[in-house]
Enzyme design. Structure first.
Site, PDB file in Angstrom:
ATOM      1  N   TYR A 288       0.806  -1.221   0.000  1.00  0.00           N
ATOM      2  CA  TYR A 288       0.000   0.000   0.000  1.00  0.00           C
ATOM      3  C   TYR A 288       0.842   1.276   0.000  1.00  0.00           C
ATOM      4  O   TYR A 288       0.316   2.360   0.180  1.00  0.00           O
ATOM      5  CB  TYR A 288      -0.941   0.010   1.220  1.00  0.00           C
ATOM      6  CG  TYR A 288      -2.174  -0.841   1.009  1.00  0.00           C
ATOM      7  CD1 TYR A 288      -2.217  -1.809   0.018  1.00  0.00           C
ATOM      8  CD2 TYR A 288      -3.304  -0.670   1.794  1.00  0.00           C
ATOM      9  CE1 TYR A 288      -3.332  -2.595  -0.172  1.00  0.00           C
ATOM     10  CE2 TYR A 288      -4.430  -1.455   1.606  1.00  0.00           C
ATOM     11  CZ  TYR A 288      -4.442  -2.415   0.623  1.00  0.00           C
ATOM     12  OH  TYR A 288      -5.557  -3.192   0.434  1.00  0.00           O
TER      13      TYR A 288
ATOM     14  N   LYS B  65       2.705 -14.637   2.928  1.00  0.00           N
ATOM     15  CA  LYS B  65       2.687 -15.362   1.654  1.00  0.00           C
ATOM     16  C   LYS B  65       4.144 -15.585   1.259  1.00  0.00           C
ATOM     17  O   LYS B  65       4.563 -15.280   0.131  1.00  0.00           O
ATOM     18  CB  LYS B  65       1.917 -14.532   0.609  1.00  0.00           C
ATOM     19  CG  LYS B  65       1.669 -15.217  -0.716  1.00  0.00           C
ATOM     20  CD  LYS B  65       0.609 -16.304  -0.651  1.00  0.00           C
ATOM     21  CE  LYS B  65       0.534 -17.053  -1.965  1.00  0.00           C
ATOM     22  NZ  LYS B  65      -0.392 -18.195  -1.942  1.00  0.00           N
TER      23      LYS B  65
ATOM     24  N   ASP C 299      -3.810 -17.465   2.006  1.00  0.00           N
ATOM     25  CA  ASP C 299      -4.972 -18.097   1.360  1.00  0.00           C
ATOM     26  C   ASP C 299      -5.545 -19.204   2.244  1.00  0.00           C
ATOM     27  O   ASP C 299      -6.773 -19.335   2.383  1.00  0.00           O
ATOM     28  CB  ASP C 299      -4.632 -18.612  -0.050  1.00  0.00           C
ATOM     29  CG  ASP C 299      -3.221 -19.153  -0.169  1.00  0.00           C
ATOM     30  OD1 ASP C 299      -2.377 -18.782   0.668  1.00  0.00           O
ATOM     31  OD2 ASP C 299      -2.945 -19.947  -1.079  1.00  0.00           O
TER      32      ASP C 299
ATOM     33  N   ASP D 114      -6.065  -5.889   5.333  1.00  0.00           N
ATOM     34  CA  ASP D 114      -7.239  -5.179   4.816  1.00  0.00           C
ATOM     35  C   ASP D 114      -8.313  -6.199   4.420  1.00  0.00           C
ATOM     36  O   ASP D 114      -9.486  -6.079   4.784  1.00  0.00           O
ATOM     37  CB  ASP D 114      -6.796  -4.359   3.597  1.00  0.00           C
ATOM     38  CG  ASP D 114      -7.831  -3.317   3.200  1.00  0.00           C
ATOM     39  OD1 ASP D 114      -8.864  -3.228   3.873  1.00  0.00           O
ATOM     40  OD2 ASP D 114      -7.597  -2.604   2.211  1.00  0.00           O
TER      41      ASP D 114
ATOM     42  N   ASP E 145     -11.990  -7.508   6.792  1.00  0.00           N
ATOM     43  CA  ASP E 145     -13.375  -7.463   6.298  1.00  0.00           C
ATOM     44  C   ASP E 145     -13.996  -8.856   6.330  1.00  0.00           C
ATOM     45  O   ASP E 145     -15.176  -9.017   6.663  1.00  0.00           O
ATOM     46  CB  ASP E 145     -13.426  -6.902   4.871  1.00  0.00           C
ATOM     47  CG  ASP E 145     -13.494  -5.375   4.859  1.00  0.00           C
ATOM     48  OD1 ASP E 145     -12.968  -4.759   5.808  1.00  0.00           O
ATOM     49  OD2 ASP E 145     -14.069  -4.806   3.920  1.00  0.00           O
TER      50      ASP E 145
END
Ligand code: NAD
Length: 352
Positions: free
Chosen positions: A129, A181, A215, A239, A243
């Site tokens: 980001y 990851k 994942d 992020d 959610d």
């Protein structure tokens, strides 16, 4: 500025835009009923800052937060496409708010999952980001190739990992899961995994540590969310997962967030300014109330935070008072009055 023995902690209050002023007023009513120790300095930001002072993040607001190092903020409207830069992102950068903390906890039974209580600690300043992006034109196509780089620093990874493990210790949490990851983004998230593991070793015997590839973590959050306690991860993964976690407990309407930094801590609801509901008196103040509970924890008033969370639980589940978004019929004011009644009843009980 009000400053007396009871209201001894200066804090900045930003009403924000849209439903912001309504839910902030509701939250202050509840905090007053709790006798919360905040001496508020009230300032503007977002659209209302622009309209009143010609700046979506006025200097006077920044100066106040710099002084108090503590803020409660209503949602701020950001124009889509053109217009000014998000004041939320500017605040994050200005005060180096490196940790975004969101707790997903079941408040209403009868949803898809029961008894969820997971905290996500997201790195808020680095990773993908940072916005290092550009295009490479080929032939007539100016956007033939898009390139984006992420930046993680060892210092940034260490800082967020230390925050997560310290959070676990302070809040009686048992385990921190490092989410990454590193099998594919070997440098960018490999550094995060390596550094967080090093930090975790210092907490051996106090806080358990494990790790997951992002994942797999996303899938396991759906299959068996109860295996998670505290999750620490990089900006983009955080992020997305936060959610997802809000979805496990009924959506963004009940999700609070803390933005913790070197220079300040800012507490807010995760949802936006909901212009469709503004001025109607029906907005749900729960997310901001829960953010206020996190703010009370932050200033070591866990006693008041617990009282507030208990009153909210009782209002929702025993009194069955709920706003429209939760299937009820209560207005913002009716909901707040019900929470205040519970707080006052609890107080009386404790004093008797
Ligand atoms: P939103 O969260 O404002 O609204 C999405 C939906 O959820 C709407 O239907 C709304 O009515 C509903 N909703 C949101 N909060 C609610 C509440 N407390 N009670 C009941 N219903 C609620 O998202 P959006 O419409 O995409 O964004 C509106 C504005 O808010 C935009 O300008 C956006 O940039 C801004 N925003 C600000 C923040 C922030 O300040 N932290 C966060 C997200 C969005």
């Amino acid at each position: 500025m009000q400053f007396d023995a009871e209201k001894s902690i200066p804090a900045t209050l930003i009403a924000g835009d849209g439903i912001g002023p309504e839910i902030v007023e509701a939250t202050i009513t509840v905090l007053d009923a709790l006798n919360a120790p905040f001496a508020w300095e009230t300032h503007k930001a977002g659209m209302s800052g622009l309209e009143a002072l010609g700046d979506p993040l006025p200097q006077i607001t920044l100066d106040s937060i710099r002084r108090t190092r503590l803020a409660l903020k209503g949602p701020l409207t950001t124009p889509v496409g053109g217009g000014y830069r998000s004041s939320n992102v500017r605040l994050r950068e200005e005060f180096q708010l490196y940790a975004n903390v969101r707790r997903a906890r079941t408040l209403l039974p009868g949803g898809r999952y029961e008894d969820i209580d997971v905290v996500l600690v997201r790195e808020n300043l680095e990773g993908l980001y940072v916005g290092f992006e550009h295009y490479i034109p080929i032939g007539n196509d100016p956007h033939a190739v898009a390139i984006g780089s992420g930046v993680n620093t060892r210092a940034g990874c260490r800082r967020i990992a230390e925050y997560a493990f310290e959070y676990a210790v302070r809040n009686g949490r048992k385990k921190v899961t490092i989410v990454h990851k590193a099998n594919i983004l070997k440098a960018l998230t490999g550094l995060f995994l390596e550094t967080a593991r090093e930090v975790g070793k210092h907490y051996e015997g106090r806080v358990k540590m494990d790790d997951r590839i992002v994942d797999a973590c996303a899938m396991q959050l759906v299959l068996n969310p109860w295996q998670f306690d505290v999750i620490v991860t990089t900006n983009l993964f955080g992020d997305i997962l936060s959610d997802e976690m809000a979805g496990l407990v009924g959506g963004l309407g009940m999700a609070p967030a803390a933005n913790i930094g070197v220079d300040a801590a800012i507490f807010e609801a995760v949802h936006g300014s909901a212009p469709d509901l503004a001025g109607k008196g029906v907005a749900n103040p729960l997310a901001l109330l829960l953010a206020a509970a996190m703010m009370l924890d932050h200033v070591d008033r866990n006693d008041l935070a617990q009282l507030l969370r208990k009153a909210i639980d009782q209002t929702l589940n025993e009194d069955k008072v709920r706003t429209g978004d939760l299937g009820g019929t209560a207005s913002t004011t009716e909901f707040v009055q019900a929470v205040v009644r519970r707080i006052e009843a609890d107080r009386k009980l404790m004093m008797s």
